[in-house]
Write a protein that holds these residues in place. Structure first.
Motif, mmCIF file in Angstrom:
data_model
loop_
_atom_site.group_PDB
_atom_site.id
_atom_site.type_symbol
_atom_site.label_atom_id
_atom_site.label_comp_id
_atom_site.label_asym_id
_atom_site.label_seq_id
_atom_site.Cartn_x
_atom_site.Cartn_y
_atom_site.Cartn_z
ATOM 1 N N SER A 193 0.831 -1.209 0.000
ATOM 2 C CA SER A 193 0.000 0.000 0.000
ATOM 3 C C SER A 193 0.862 1.254 0.000
ATOM 4 O O SER A 193 0.439 2.295 -0.498
ATOM 5 C CB SER A 193 -0.913 0.013 1.222
ATOM 6 O OG SER A 193 -0.134 0.174 2.404
ATOM 7 N N GLN A 194 2.040 1.168 0.557
ATOM 8 C CA GLN A 194 2.946 2.320 0.649
ATOM 9 C C GLN A 194 4.038 2.295 -0.413
ATOM 10 O O GLN A 194 4.509 3.336 -0.842
ATOM 11 C CB GLN A 194 3.607 2.354 2.038
ATOM 12 C CG GLN A 194 2.622 2.449 3.171
ATOM 13 C CD GLN A 194 1.819 3.728 3.143
ATOM 14 O OE1 GLN A 194 2.378 4.809 2.980
ATOM 15 N NE2 GLN A 194 0.512 3.623 3.288
ATOM 16 N N THR A 195 4.447 1.103 -0.799
ATOM 17 C CA THR A 195 5.505 0.927 -1.793
ATOM 18 C C THR A 195 5.012 -0.071 -2.822
ATOM 19 O O THR A 195 5.287 -1.267 -2.719
ATOM 20 C CB THR A 195 6.799 0.422 -1.126
ATOM 21 O OG1 THR A 195 7.119 1.271 -0.027
ATOM 22 C CG2 THR A 195 7.959 0.425 -2.101
ATOM 23 N N PRO A 196 4.234 0.385 -3.798
ATOM 24 C CA PRO A 196 3.643 -0.530 -4.777
ATOM 25 C C PRO A 196 4.689 -1.347 -5.537
ATOM 26 O O PRO A 196 5.807 -0.908 -5.754
ATOM 27 C CB PRO A 196 2.895 0.400 -5.729
ATOM 28 C CG PRO A 196 2.642 1.631 -4.924
ATOM 29 C CD PRO A 196 3.832 1.765 -4.023
ATOM 30 N N VAL A 197 4.276 -2.538 -5.911
ATOM 31 C CA VAL A 197 5.113 -3.473 -6.642
ATOM 32 C C VAL A 197 4.583 -3.571 -8.067
ATOM 33 O O VAL A 197 3.365 -3.581 -8.284
ATOM 34 C CB VAL A 197 5.070 -4.857 -5.954
ATOM 35 C CG1 VAL A 197 5.797 -5.899 -6.767
ATOM 36 C CG2 VAL A 197 5.630 -4.766 -4.542
ATOM 37 N N ALA A 198 5.481 -3.668 -9.026
ATOM 38 C CA ALA A 198 5.073 -3.809 -10.425
ATOM 39 C C ALA A 198 4.138 -5.000 -10.572
ATOM 40 O O ALA A 198 4.389 -6.077 -10.025
ATOM 41 C CB ALA A 198 6.302 -3.991 -11.315
ATOM 42 N N GLY A 199 3.045 -4.803 -11.278
ATOM 43 C CA GLY A 199 2.085 -5.871 -11.516
ATOM 44 C C GLY A 199 0.972 -5.959 -10.491
ATOM 45 O O GLY A 199 0.049 -6.751 -10.644
ATOM 46 N N LEU A 200 1.047 -5.152 -9.436
ATOM 47 C CA LEU A 200 0.036 -5.212 -8.372
ATOM 48 C C LEU A 200 -0.750 -3.911 -8.224
ATOM 49 O O LEU A 200 -1.133 -3.529 -7.117
ATOM 50 C CB LEU A 200 0.689 -5.573 -7.033
ATOM 51 C CG LEU A 200 1.256 -6.983 -6.916
ATOM 52 C CD1 LEU A 200 1.947 -7.163 -5.560
ATOM 53 C CD2 LEU A 200 0.160 -8.025 -7.074
ATOM 54 N N ALA A 201 -1.006 -3.217 -9.320
ATOM 55 C CA ALA A 201 -1.685 -1.919 -9.253
ATOM 56 C C ALA A 201 -3.020 -1.968 -8.516
ATOM 57 O O ALA A 201 -3.236 -1.179 -7.583
ATOM 58 C CB ALA A 201 -1.854 -1.329 -10.646
ATOM 59 N N PRO A 202 -3.957 -2.844 -8.868
ATOM 60 C CA PRO A 202 -5.235 -2.827 -8.156
ATOM 61 C C PRO A 202 -5.093 -3.237 -6.692
ATOM 62 O O PRO A 202 -5.765 -2.689 -5.817
ATOM 63 C CB PRO A 202 -6.120 -3.803 -8.930
ATOM 64 C CG PRO A 202 -5.211 -4.591 -9.789
ATOM 65 C CD PRO A 202 -3.977 -3.794 -9.983
ATOM 66 N N TYR A 203 -4.216 -4.187 -6.414
ATOM 67 C CA TYR A 203 -3.978 -4.632 -5.031
ATOM 68 C C TYR A 203 -3.413 -3.481 -4.200
ATOM 69 O O TYR A 203 -3.916 -3.181 -3.112
ATOM 70 C CB TYR A 203 -3.021 -5.827 -5.039
ATOM 71 C CG TYR A 203 -2.687 -6.352 -3.663
ATOM 72 C CD1 TYR A 203 -3.578 -7.177 -2.975
ATOM 73 C CD2 TYR A 203 -1.478 -6.038 -3.046
ATOM 74 C CE1 TYR A 203 -3.273 -7.672 -1.719
ATOM 75 C CE2 TYR A 203 -1.160 -6.531 -1.793
ATOM 76 C CZ TYR A 203 -2.062 -7.352 -1.135
ATOM 77 O OH TYR A 203 -1.751 -7.836 0.114
ATOM 78 N N SER A 204 -2.363 -2.830 -4.709
ATOM 79 C CA SER A 204 -1.738 -1.725 -3.972
ATOM 80 C C SER A 204 -2.731 -0.582 -3.758
ATOM 81 O O SER A 204 -2.798 -0.012 -2.669
ATOM 82 C CB SER A 204 -0.513 -1.227 -4.734
ATOM 83 O OG SER A 204 0.462 -2.237 -4.815
ATOM 84 N N ALA A 205 -3.497 -0.264 -4.783
ATOM 85 C CA ALA A 205 -4.493 0.815 -4.674
ATOM 86 C C ALA A 205 -5.563 0.464 -3.638
ATOM 87 O O ALA A 205 -5.954 1.313 -2.821
ATOM 88 C CB ALA A 205 -5.148 1.073 -6.027
ATOM 89 N N ALA A 206 -6.026 -0.766 -3.651
ATOM 90 C CA ALA A 206 -7.062 -1.182 -2.714
ATOM 91 C C ALA A 206 -6.548 -1.184 -1.275
ATOM 92 O O ALA A 206 -7.249 -0.748 -0.356
ATOM 93 C CB ALA A 206 -7.602 -2.570 -3.089
ATOM 94 N N LYS A 207 -5.347 -1.671 -1.068
ATOM 95 C CA LYS A 207 -4.776 -1.690 0.290
ATOM 96 C C LYS A 207 -4.532 -0.272 0.782
ATOM 97 O O LYS A 207 -4.763 0.028 1.964
ATOM 98 C CB LYS A 207 -3.495 -2.522 0.330
ATOM 99 C CG LYS A 207 -3.731 -4.016 0.163
ATOM 100 C CD LYS A 207 -4.604 -4.579 1.276
ATOM 101 C CE LYS A 207 -4.731 -6.080 1.197
ATOM 102 N NZ LYS A 207 -5.445 -6.643 2.355
ATOM 103 N N ALA A 208 -4.067 0.622 -0.096
ATOM 104 C CA ALA A 208 -3.900 2.020 0.289
ATOM 105 C C ALA A 208 -5.251 2.637 0.631
ATOM 106 O O ALA A 208 -5.375 3.416 1.597
ATOM 107 C CB ALA A 208 -3.213 2.802 -0.829
ATOM 108 N N GLY A 209 -6.278 2.300 -0.125
ATOM 109 C CA GLY A 209 -7.623 2.788 0.175
ATOM 110 C C GLY A 209 -8.118 2.316 1.522
ATOM 111 O O GLY A 209 -8.747 3.070 2.266
ATOM 112 N N GLY A 210 -7.840 1.080 1.865
ATOM 113 C CA GLY A 210 -8.227 0.550 3.164
ATOM 114 C C GLY A 210 -7.539 1.283 4.302
ATOM 115 O O GLY A 210 -8.139 1.548 5.335
ATOM 116 N N GLU A 211 -6.290 1.627 4.100
ATOM 117 C CA GLU A 211 -5.576 2.381 5.122
ATOM 118 C C GLU A 211 -6.098 3.798 5.255
ATOM 119 O O GLU A 211 -6.095 4.366 6.336
ATOM 120 C CB GLU A 211 -4.072 2.398 4.816
ATOM 121 C CG GLU A 211 -3.428 1.057 5.046
ATOM 122 C CD GLU A 211 -1.939 1.091 4.825
ATOM 123 O OE1 GLU A 211 -1.333 2.191 4.809
ATOM 124 O OE2 GLU A 211 -1.351 0.011 4.668
ATOM 125 N N ALA A 212 -6.550 4.356 4.149
ATOM 126 C CA ALA A 212 -7.071 5.729 4.186
ATOM 127 C C ALA A 212 -8.373 5.765 4.944
ATOM 128 O O ALA A 212 -8.705 6.734 5.587
ATOM 129 C CB ALA A 212 -7.284 6.249 2.767
#
Length: 146
Positions: free
Chosen positions: A127-146
């Motif tokens: 969520s804080q340091t996105p990984v290549a290939g995980l755009a929707p996952y990283s965005a969703a986890k960042a949204g959950g933290e927000a």
């Protein structure tokens, strides 16, 4: 964590981090209820993207245990796909489970959580340091933290 009263609901508790959380809560004396897409140990089946289905499961937990003392939201799914290759169905699945599902569970549970209870959302370093290939996952986890 001290058991204030009510059940411990572990969503996504059939495997991985969710299972470990459920085991730890059970060892601490909690009456653990597991809700998962593919439950085990007598758990309850739920697709967290289905708001009414989530509400029905929460009502069953409340009917059986009177209150909810704590909730752990550990449901999650990830797919590694190049950003420009992500189909809408994949985006909707990953954001639906990791973000919308968390919202559905939170809004269904909050009215039933005891005053000193808790709601814990399992996130990810992605969520804080996105990984290549995980755009929707990283965005969703960042949204959950927000």
């Amino acid at each position: 964590m001290e058991n204030v009263s009510g059940a411990a609901l572990v969503v996504g508790g059939a495997s991985g981090i969710g299972r470990a959380c459920g085991d730890a809560l059970e060892a601490d004396g909690w009456d653990v209820v597991v809700a998962d897409l593919k439950p085990d140990r007598g758990g309850m089946a739920v697709d967290v993207r289905d708001r009414e289905g989530v509400r029905a499961v929460v009502e069953q937990v409340v009917d059986a245990h009177d209150r909810i003392g704590t909730v752990v939201y550990a449901a999650g799914v990830a797919r590694v796909t190049r950003l420009l290759d992500i189909e809408s169905a994949e985006w909707e699945l990953v954001t639906g489970v990791n973000l919308t599902g968390a919202f559905n569970v939170l809004t269904a549970c909050v009215p039933h959580i005891v005053p000193d209870g808790s709601f814990s959302l399992i996130s990810s370093v992605d969520s804080q340091t996105p990984v290549a290939g995980l755009a929707p996952y990283s965005a969703a986890k960042a949204g959950g933290e927000a």
